[in-house]
Write an enzyme that holds these catalytic residues in place. Structure first.
Site, PDB file in Angstrom:
ATOM      1  N   CYS A  58       6.620  -6.682   7.145  1.00 27.99           N
ATOM      2  CA  CYS A  58       7.751  -6.169   7.915  1.00 27.99           C
ATOM      3  C   CYS A  58       8.182  -7.232   8.916  1.00 27.99           C
ATOM      4  O   CYS A  58       7.336  -7.892   9.538  1.00 27.99           O
ATOM      5  CB  CYS A  58       7.373  -4.878   8.648  1.00 27.99           C
ATOM      6  SG  CYS A  58       8.757  -4.103   9.516  1.00 27.99           S
ATOM      7  N   GLY A  87       7.138  -1.905   5.925  1.00 24.97           N
ATOM      8  CA  GLY A  87       8.521  -2.346   5.893  1.00 24.97           C
ATOM      9  C   GLY A  87       9.508  -1.381   6.523  1.00 24.97           C
ATOM     10  O   GLY A  87       9.192  -0.240   6.841  1.00 24.97           O
ATOM     11  N   GLU A  88      10.722  -1.870   6.706  1.00 26.56           N
ATOM     12  CA  GLU A  88      11.862  -1.094   7.204  1.00 26.56           C
ATOM     13  C   GLU A  88      12.780  -0.816   6.017  1.00 26.56           C
ATOM     14  O   GLU A  88      13.473  -1.706   5.526  1.00 26.56           O
ATOM     15  CB  GLU A  88      12.598  -1.877   8.297  1.00 26.56           C
ATOM     16  CG  GLU A  88      13.990  -1.400   8.643  1.00 26.56           C
ATOM     17  CD  GLU A  88      14.057   0.045   9.101  1.00 26.56           C
ATOM     18  OE1 GLU A  88      14.713   0.845   8.399  1.00 26.56           O
ATOM     19  OE2 GLU A  88      13.483   0.373  10.165  1.00 26.56           O
ATOM     20  N   CYS A  99       3.304   8.526   1.006  1.00 27.40           N
ATOM     21  CA  CYS A  99       3.906   7.569   1.930  1.00 27.40           C
ATOM     22  C   CYS A  99       4.132   6.261   1.183  1.00 27.40           C
ATOM     23  O   CYS A  99       3.183   5.636   0.712  1.00 27.40           O
ATOM     24  CB  CYS A  99       2.985   7.363   3.135  1.00 27.40           C
ATOM     25  SG  CYS A  99       3.639   6.228   4.374  1.00 27.40           S
ATOM     26  N   CYS A 156      -1.213   6.297  10.038  1.00 25.16           N
ATOM     27  CA  CYS A 156       0.076   5.771  10.473  1.00 25.16           C
ATOM     28  C   CYS A 156      -0.111   4.493  11.292  1.00 25.16           C
ATOM     29  O   CYS A 156      -0.903   4.440  12.221  1.00 25.16           O
ATOM     30  CB  CYS A 156       0.788   6.822  11.318  1.00 25.16           C
ATOM     31  SG  CYS A 156       2.393   6.296  11.901  1.00 25.16           S
ATOM     32  N   ASN A 187      -3.213   4.759  16.219  1.00 28.52           N
ATOM     33  CA  ASN A 187      -4.344   4.403  15.365  1.00 28.52           C
ATOM     34  C   ASN A 187      -4.670   2.924  15.564  1.00 28.52           C
ATOM     35  O   ASN A 187      -3.869   2.058  15.205  1.00 28.52           O
ATOM     36  CB  ASN A 187      -4.003   4.686  13.899  1.00 28.52           C
ATOM     37  CG  ASN A 187      -3.834   6.163  13.642  1.00 28.52           C
ATOM     38  OD1 ASN A 187      -4.719   6.961  13.931  1.00 28.52           O
ATOM     39  ND2 ASN A 187      -2.676   6.537  13.119  1.00 28.52           N
ATOM     40  N   GLU A 231       0.822  -1.200   0.000  1.00 28.74           N
ATOM     41  CA  GLU A 231       0.000   0.000   0.000  1.00 28.74           C
ATOM     42  C   GLU A 231       0.859   1.254   0.000  1.00 28.74           C
ATOM     43  O   GLU A 231       1.911   1.307   0.639  1.00 28.74           O
ATOM     44  CB  GLU A 231      -0.921  -0.003   1.230  1.00 28.74           C
ATOM     45  CG  GLU A 231      -1.961  -1.108   1.152  1.00 28.74           C
ATOM     46  CD  GLU A 231      -2.896  -1.160   2.359  1.00 28.74           C
ATOM     47  OE1 GLU A 231      -4.028  -1.653   2.185  1.00 28.74           O
ATOM     48  OE2 GLU A 231      -2.498  -0.729   3.462  1.00 28.74           O
ATOM     49  N   SER A 233      11.898   6.067  14.359  1.00 33.33           N
ATOM     50  CA  SER A 233      10.751   5.590  15.129  1.00 33.33           C
ATOM     51  C   SER A 233      11.228   5.256  16.536  1.00 33.33           C
ATOM     52  O   SER A 233      11.719   4.157  16.789  1.00 33.33           O
ATOM     53  CB  SER A 233      10.140   4.353  14.446  1.00 33.33           C
ATOM     54  OG  SER A 233       9.633   4.681  13.175  1.00 33.33           O
ATOM     55  N   LEU A 234      11.065   6.190  17.441  1.00 39.42           N
ATOM     56  CA  LEU A 234      11.635   6.063  18.782  1.00 39.42           C
ATOM     57  C   LEU A 234      10.668   5.352  19.733  1.00 39.42           C
ATOM     58  O   LEU A 234      10.950   4.273  20.240  1.00 39.42           O
ATOM     59  CB  LEU A 234      12.001   7.452  19.303  1.00 39.42           C
ATOM     60  CG  LEU A 234      12.853   7.517  20.554  1.00 39.42           C
ATOM     61  CD1 LEU A 234      14.155   6.768  20.391  1.00 39.42           C
ATOM     62  CD2 LEU A 234      13.120   8.979  20.931  1.00 39.42           C
ATOM     63  N   HIS A 235       9.564   6.006  20.058  1.00 39.54           N
ATOM     64  CA  HIS A 235       8.419   5.410  20.754  1.00 39.54           C
ATOM     65  C   HIS A 235       8.634   5.043  22.224  1.00 39.54           C
ATOM     66  O   HIS A 235       7.681   4.613  22.884  1.00 39.54           O
ATOM     67  CB  HIS A 235       7.896   4.178  20.007  1.00 39.54           C
ATOM     68  CG  HIS A 235       7.649   4.422  18.551  1.00 39.54           C
ATOM     69  ND1 HIS A 235       6.877   5.474  18.103  1.00 39.54           N
ATOM     70  CD2 HIS A 235       8.092   3.765  17.439  1.00 39.54           C
ATOM     71  CE1 HIS A 235       6.848   5.453  16.779  1.00 39.54           C
ATOM     72  NE2 HIS A 235       7.575   4.446  16.360  1.00 39.54           N
ATOM     73  N   CYS A 272       7.094  -4.584  15.496  1.00 33.99           N
ATOM     74  CA  CYS A 272       6.781  -3.584  16.517  1.00 33.99           C
ATOM     75  C   CYS A 272       5.363  -3.851  17.019  1.00 33.99           C
ATOM     76  O   CYS A 272       4.437  -4.067  16.229  1.00 33.99           O
ATOM     77  CB  CYS A 272       6.900  -2.176  15.954  1.00 33.99           C
ATOM     78  SG  CYS A 272       8.592  -1.751  15.455  1.00 33.99           S
ATOM     79  N   SER A 331      12.319   6.793   7.026  1.00 29.96           N
ATOM     80  CA  SER A 331      12.008   6.482   8.417  1.00 29.96           C
ATOM     81  C   SER A 331      12.610   5.121   8.766  1.00 29.96           C
ATOM     82  O   SER A 331      12.474   4.164   8.008  1.00 29.96           O
ATOM     83  CB  SER A 331      10.492   6.438   8.622  1.00 29.96           C
ATOM     84  OG  SER A 331      10.179   6.037   9.942  1.00 29.96           O
ATOM     85  N   CYS A 362       2.045  -1.950  15.676  1.00 24.96           N
ATOM     86  CA  CYS A 362       1.936  -1.669  14.239  1.00 24.96           C
ATOM     87  C   CYS A 362       1.227  -2.809  13.512  1.00 24.96           C
ATOM     88  O   CYS A 362       1.634  -3.970  13.614  1.00 24.96           O
ATOM     89  CB  CYS A 362       3.337  -1.465  13.655  1.00 24.96           C
ATOM     90  SG  CYS A 362       3.331  -1.094  11.888  1.00 24.96           S
TER      91      CYS A 362
END
Length: 359
Positions: free
Chosen positions: A111, A164-165, A104, A338, A295, A91, A218-220, A115, A196, A118
């Site tokens: 992935c 994905g990364e 995006c 996101c 989300n 997507e 992407s810290l979080h 995480c 990212s 996600c």
């Protein structure tokens, strides 16, 4: 196997023409036809000789992924599901915002980083996308939005924040970045293209050396114990190593800061104490924070932090001198927000991908 010329940046395309006995300058002509005009039929590339067009037709194709589905949100966000073979789909999302339009882009089918907050990670991992499949998302979006070199650009920014990364698909990602930046292709500035990453430290250093575009991390979480749970790759590249890589990257970055993305999870990472930990963690990293209201997706174990909690959290960061934005949720009615991108990962065997990135 037929050569797909969407896999080539200008350098590789010039080499292809040289090997075919043609002048390397043809690369610029072909790039403009493929990427600026969105042309995939050699016979319509009118400033190429008829003999060259016929020759190209026998050697290669211009083949973007096939469109499977398009959805349009009430807020104008558009999402395309593109076929990448074997029943798999990725997507890509276009987000119109006032004076800019952001695309995006996905870099993998699924992935492997898993995480916990996600939806993409819950789909599992199948494979890396090719250059043609990455840049093909921009190709399709331009086509769908009616972009031509004679019109005002609709897509002003590209973020590799989809499925994905991207730094675990390093070589294909960098070649796609070269096309995004090439004036004969999409002509975007380095400041307007953002990669990212969840923190693949060796690849961050390689990106800085080979193609330093804007970087979002992407810290979080503000400490290793919590980040090990939310972003498991932290076990391999802990925060001390990640912050050091960020300090190195910003020296060559087109922007003089790193963007830290921080999803706001109710009761998990959103307390004032967490905010103060973030201040301490990033004290010597030029940065801005992008707070992302979580989300939800089916079977998620998390909830979104209340708006007043997000405001209080951001205020602590601002008081400490950090720049803070809160991402406006867009496209959630079509699962385009996101963390919601899931695509179609038919093979959900969670094939592993080697995390180490060669220097």
């Amino acid at each position: 196997m037929t050569i797909n010329l969407l896999d080539f940046d200008q350098e590789k395309l010039a080499a292809f023409f040289a090997e075919s006995g043609e002048k390397p300058f043809r690369a610029k002509q072909l790039l403009r036809w493929m990427h600026q005009f969105g042309e995939s039929d050699f016979s319509r590339m009118s400033d190429l000789s008829k003999a060259l067009r016929e020759k190209l037709g026998g050697l290669a194709v211009v083949e973007p992924p096939r469109l499977m589905q398009e959805q349009i949100s009430d807020d104008g966000t558009r999402k395309w599901l593109l076929d990448v073979g074997a029943g798999q789909g990725v997507e890509t999302v276009f987000i119109p915002e006032g004076d800019r339009g952001t695309l995006c882009v996905s870099s993998q089918v699924g992935c492997a980083l898993d995480c916990s907050f996600c939806s993409t990670g819950k789909q599992g991992f199948n494979r890396n996308l090719s250059v043609a499949e990455i840049i093909g998302q921009l190709w399709w979006a331009n086509k769908a939005l009616g972009c031509t070199p004679r019109n005002e650009r609709v897509i002003s920014n590209v973020v590799l924040m989809g499925m994905g990364e991207p730094l675990l698909n390093f070589d294909n990602t960098v070649t796609a970045l070269h096309l995004m930046l090439d004036d004969n292709a999409y002509g975007l500035s380095r400041r307007r293209v953002t990669v990212s990453t969840s923190g693949i430290v060796p690849a961050m250093d390689r990106l800085r050396e080979q193609c330093p575009v804007a970087l979002a991390v992407s810290l979080h979480a503000p400490n290793d114990a919590l980040r090990d749970i939310l972003v498991p790759v932290n076990k391999k590249y802990p925060l001390s190593e990640l912050m050091a890589a960020c300090r190195r990257y910003v020296v060559d970055a087109p922007r003089d800061f790193i963007t830290f993305e921080y999803v706001m999870l109710d009761g998990v990472n959103d307390s004032p104490a967490h905010a103060r930990e973030l201040v301490a963690l990033t004290r010597d990293v030029p940065c801005k924070f992008n707070l992302i209201p979580f989300n939800p997706f089916p079977d998620s174990e998390y909830k979104r932090s209340p708006a007043d909690v997000i405001r209080r959290f951001g205020a602590i960061l601002i008081e400490a001198g950090r720049v803070v934005t809160t991402r406006k949720t867009r496209g959630d009615d079509i699962d385009a927000a996101c963390g919601q991108l899931a695509g179609k990962v038919q093979d959900k065997t969670r094939r592993t991908i080697k995390i180490e990135v060669a220097a």
